[in-house]
Design a protein around this motif. Structure first.
Motif, PDB file in Angstrom:
ATOM      1  N   UNK A  43      23.635 113.328  15.893  1.00 23.51           N
ATOM      2  CA  UNK A  43      23.538 114.203  17.064  1.00 23.51           C
ATOM      3  C   UNK A  43      22.112 114.676  17.375  1.00 23.51           C
ATOM      4  N   UNK A  44      21.309 114.949  16.349  1.00 24.56           N
ATOM      5  CA  UNK A  44      19.954 115.436  16.585  1.00 24.56           C
ATOM      6  C   UNK A  44      19.065 114.379  17.228  1.00 24.56           C
ATOM      7  N   UNK A  45      19.380 113.108  17.074  1.00 24.49           N
ATOM      8  CA  UNK A  45      18.560 112.030  17.631  1.00 24.49           C
ATOM      9  C   UNK A  45      19.203 111.403  18.866  1.00 24.49           C
ATOM     10  N   UNK A  46      20.325 111.906  19.288  1.00 25.19           N
ATOM     11  CA  UNK A  46      21.060 111.326  20.403  1.00 25.19           C
ATOM     12  C   UNK A  46      20.249 111.205  21.674  1.00 25.19           C
ATOM     13  N   UNK A  47      19.553 112.282  22.067  1.00 19.36           N
ATOM     14  CA  UNK A  47      18.787 112.258  23.318  1.00 19.36           C
ATOM     15  C   UNK A  47      17.666 111.221  23.258  1.00 19.36           C
ATOM     16  N   UNK A  48      17.040 111.086  22.100  1.00 21.50           N
ATOM     17  CA  UNK A  48      15.932 110.144  21.949  1.00 21.50           C
ATOM     18  C   UNK A  48      16.386 108.698  22.171  1.00 21.50           C
ATOM     19  N   UNK A  49      17.603 108.376  21.778  1.00 20.16           N
ATOM     20  CA  UNK A  49      18.105 107.001  21.885  1.00 20.16           C
ATOM     21  C   UNK A  49      19.189 106.854  22.951  1.00 20.16           C
ATOM     22  N   UNK A  50      19.300 107.809  23.806  1.00 23.73           N
ATOM     23  CA  UNK A  50      20.251 107.710  24.910  1.00 23.73           C
ATOM     24  C   UNK A  50      21.706 107.789  24.486  1.00 23.73           C
ATOM     25  N   UNK A  51      21.981 108.422  23.360  1.00 26.56           N
ATOM     26  CA  UNK A  51      23.350 108.584  22.860  1.00 26.56           C
ATOM     27  C   UNK A  51      24.102 107.252  22.779  1.00 26.56           C
ATOM     28  N   UNK A  52      23.363 106.216  22.465  1.00 27.60           N
ATOM     29  CA  UNK A  52      23.968 104.884  22.411  1.00 27.60           C
ATOM     30  C   UNK A  52      24.783 104.711  21.137  1.00 27.60           C
ATOM     31  N   UNK A  53      25.795 103.876  21.265  1.00 25.28           N
ATOM     32  CA  UNK A  53      26.586 103.461  20.113  1.00 25.28           C
ATOM     33  C   UNK A  53      26.653 101.942  20.135  1.00 25.28           C
ATOM     34  N   UNK A  54      27.014 101.388  19.016  1.00 26.24           N
ATOM     35  CA  UNK A  54      27.136  99.945  18.906  1.00 26.24           C
ATOM     36  C   UNK A  54      28.214  99.647  17.888  1.00 26.24           C
ATOM     37  N   UNK A  55      28.803  98.491  18.009  1.00 31.41           N
ATOM     38  CA  UNK A  55      29.819  98.115  17.036  1.00 31.41           C
ATOM     39  C   UNK A  55      30.416  96.772  17.370  1.00 31.41           C
ATOM     40  N   UNK A  56      31.269  96.329  16.496  1.00 32.28           N
ATOM     41  CA  UNK A  56      31.946  95.062  16.702  1.00 32.28           C
ATOM     42  C   UNK A  56      32.451  94.503  15.390  1.00 32.28           C
ATOM     43  N   UNK A  57      32.961  93.292  15.432  1.00 32.13           N
ATOM     44  CA  UNK A  57      33.481  92.668  14.212  1.00 32.13           C
ATOM     45  C   UNK A  57      32.396  92.528  13.150  1.00 32.13           C
TER      46      UNK A  57
END
Length: 183
Positions: A43-57
């Protein structure tokens, strides 16, 4: 020793080794095909990285991680998932690793077929279809499971083979069904 030097030794982990290690974070015997990875920033770094998430198999993540660690090229596109496209990929797969990947993908497709057949088997039971339908679906499910398991165990053998020469192997023998004798 650099990462690229390690990639040339027999001790370097393969993408499958990485996928198994990642899946083991869930359970020691978890199959990589059953595990999905998910990443998010704290959460503290969310703004810096655009609150991006990633995932997959996990298998796809492991292939990408392997390529990044060892400075290898990443695949331009994932293997096709439709069987007709997978069949076309067999015609253009010159290396043993690509052939092994195709067989591994076919194994995954068969596992999907097993789940579909199991679903149909349960519905045949719930809808009180004839016993023969239920039994046939069970046999088909068991056969597909056996094929998937066999492909999973044999596909790595293709990865250790060198690329084929320009001459292609002879086609498999054609078998003709035998006709019963006339009386």
């Amino acid at each position: 020793m650099s990462f690229t030097e390690a990639a040339t030794t027999a001790d370097a982990p393969t993408p499958h080794d990485l996928a198994r290690a990642l899946a083991a974070e869930i359970a020691p015997d978890a199959a990589p095909r059953d595990v999905i990875a998910s990443f998010r920033v704290r959460p503290q770094a969310g703004a810096r990285y655009g609150y991006k998430t990633s995932g997959g198999p996990v298998q796809g993540l492991a292939q990408s991680l392997h390529a990044r660690l060892y400075g290898l090229p990443t695949d331009p596109a994932p293997l096709p998932t439709a069987l007709d496209e997978l069949l076309q990929a067999t015609r253009t797969a010159p290396t043993g690793e690509q052939q092994a990947a195709i067989l591994a993908q076919l194994s995954e497709q068969l596992r999907n077929a097993v789940e579909i057949l199991q679903w149909a088997q349960h519905h045949a039971h719930w809808q009180q279809l004839p016993t023969g339908v239920f039994d046939w679906l069970k046999s088909a499910k068991d056969a597909a499971q056996q094929l998937a398991d066999g492909l999973e165990h044999t596909s790595p053998a293709f990865a250790s083979r060198p690329a084929p020469t320009t001459a292609s192997p002879p086609p498999p023998p054609v078998t003709t069904p035998t006709m019963p004798a006339r009386r």
